[in-house]
Design a protein around this motif. Structure first.
Motif, PDB file in Angstrom:
ATOM      1  N   PHE A 135     -13.221 -24.471  76.012  1.00  0.00           N
ATOM      2  CA  PHE A 135     -13.063 -23.242  75.242  1.00  0.00           C
ATOM      3  C   PHE A 135     -12.395 -22.159  76.086  1.00  0.00           C
ATOM      4  N   LYS A 136     -12.789 -22.046  77.344  1.00  0.00           N
ATOM      5  CA  LYS A 136     -12.200 -21.049  78.244  1.00  0.00           C
ATOM      6  C   LYS A 136     -10.701 -21.274  78.380  1.00  0.00           C
ATOM      7  N   LYS A 137     -10.284 -22.524  78.523  1.00  0.00           N
ATOM      8  CA  LYS A 137      -8.860 -22.842  78.655  1.00  0.00           C
ATOM      9  C   LYS A 137      -8.122 -22.513  77.364  1.00  0.00           C
ATOM     10  N   LEU A 138      -8.764 -22.798  76.228  1.00  0.00           N
ATOM     11  CA  LEU A 138      -8.163 -22.496  74.928  1.00  0.00           C
ATOM     12  C   LEU A 138      -7.895 -21.002  74.799  1.00  0.00           C
ATOM     13  N   VAL A 139      -8.881 -20.187  75.166  1.00  0.00           N
ATOM     14  CA  VAL A 139      -8.737 -18.736  75.059  1.00  0.00           C
ATOM     15  C   VAL A 139      -7.656 -18.231  76.009  1.00  0.00           C
ATOM     16  N   GLU A 140      -7.619 -18.778  77.210  1.00  0.00           N
ATOM     17  CA  GLU A 140      -6.627 -18.347  78.189  1.00  0.00           C
ATOM     18  C   GLU A 140      -5.206 -18.653  77.730  1.00  0.00           C
TER      19      GLU A 140
END
Length: 255
Positions: A135-140
């Motif tokens: 999820f963190k990578k998706l948001v970034e």
């Protein structure tokens, strides 16, 4: 709530509240009165969310999320004049589920400055502790125009999930004061999945990237979006997509 903050030893959050002043602290205690322990822990890790609340509270309240019923895709297609938007809807309508990675929602986007349509599906399996990095990578990977409200919406959803984990019939949560959701549509917060993972946001993100590569000015109101679900129906946006995109883009058919 203040006693709970002390019991949980949330020193960062306690200091943040001390710095707010009496008037703003009173407003905070009213708006966040139904917050879960999990929600408090998130605020302790991310006190910037309180600043977001102060700055953007009215944005989330000035238009109701009503979750209108799905619409017939042929009716939407036939209502459009000949042209690129109609062709884009045709392309999305012709795609059959299941889509990539087992997704069951697909969206198409059109912008007059691009040579082709952008078609994307939901990104599944980004919910839960095991998928935090995904999820963190998706948001970034989201463009700045789409990142603004992601953490805040995720916090609201996680708080509601915490209440539901304790009591499946619960309708408690900070969403009651922080979002304008029609009565009876509250569970769509959980059903929605993680903010930013849905097809329509991914489509807009790709369009923004392509426009930037071409050196074009970014005007989200020039983007047209269309969404179809696994039942071949033109579906409405979930609460997360609604608040991320709101009136920034033009929805074809269902809003």
């Amino acid at each position: 709530m203040l006693a709970k903050i002390d019991d949980l030893d949330l020193t960062t959050l306690a200091k943040k509240l001390d710095d707010l002043g009496d008037v703003t602290t009173a407003k905070f205690l009213d708006d966040f009165g139904e917050i879960s322990s999990d929600g408090l822990k998130i605020l302790d890790k991310k006190p910037n969310l309180i600043d977001h609340w102060k700055k953007h509270k009215q944005y989330f309240l000035d238009k109701e999320y009503s979750a209108p019923n799905d619409l017939d895709i042929d009716q939407i297609y036939n209502s459009l004049s000949e042209g690129s938007k109609k062709e884009m809807v045709k392309r999305v309508n012709e795609a059959l589920p299941p889509f990539k990675d087992g997704s069951f929602v697909i969206s198409g986007g059109y912008h007059s400055k691009l040579d082709d349509f952008v078609i994307k599906n939901n990104i599944p399996k980004v919910d839960g502790i095991k998928n935090e990095e995904k999820f963190k990578k998706l948001v970034e990977d989201l463009e700045p125009e789409l990142q603004e409200h992601i953490e805040y919406l995720d916090f609201i959803r996680e708080d509601y999930k915490a209440h539901k984990a304790l009591d499946q019939t619960s309708k408690k949560g900070v969403f009651n004061k922080l979002l304008n959701i029609a009565k009876g549509k509250e569970n769509k917060l959980i059903q929605a999945g993680k903010p930013g993972s849905h097809a329509e946001v991914q489509v807009v993100n790709e369009i923004i990237k392509k426009l930037r590569q071409k050196g074009e000015q970014i005007n989200l109101e020039e983007i047209f979006l269309y969404v179809k679900n696994k039942s071949n129906r033109n579906m409405c946006r979930c609460p997360n997509c609604f608040y991320i995109l709101k009136d920034k883009v033009k929805m074809i058919g269902n809003e």
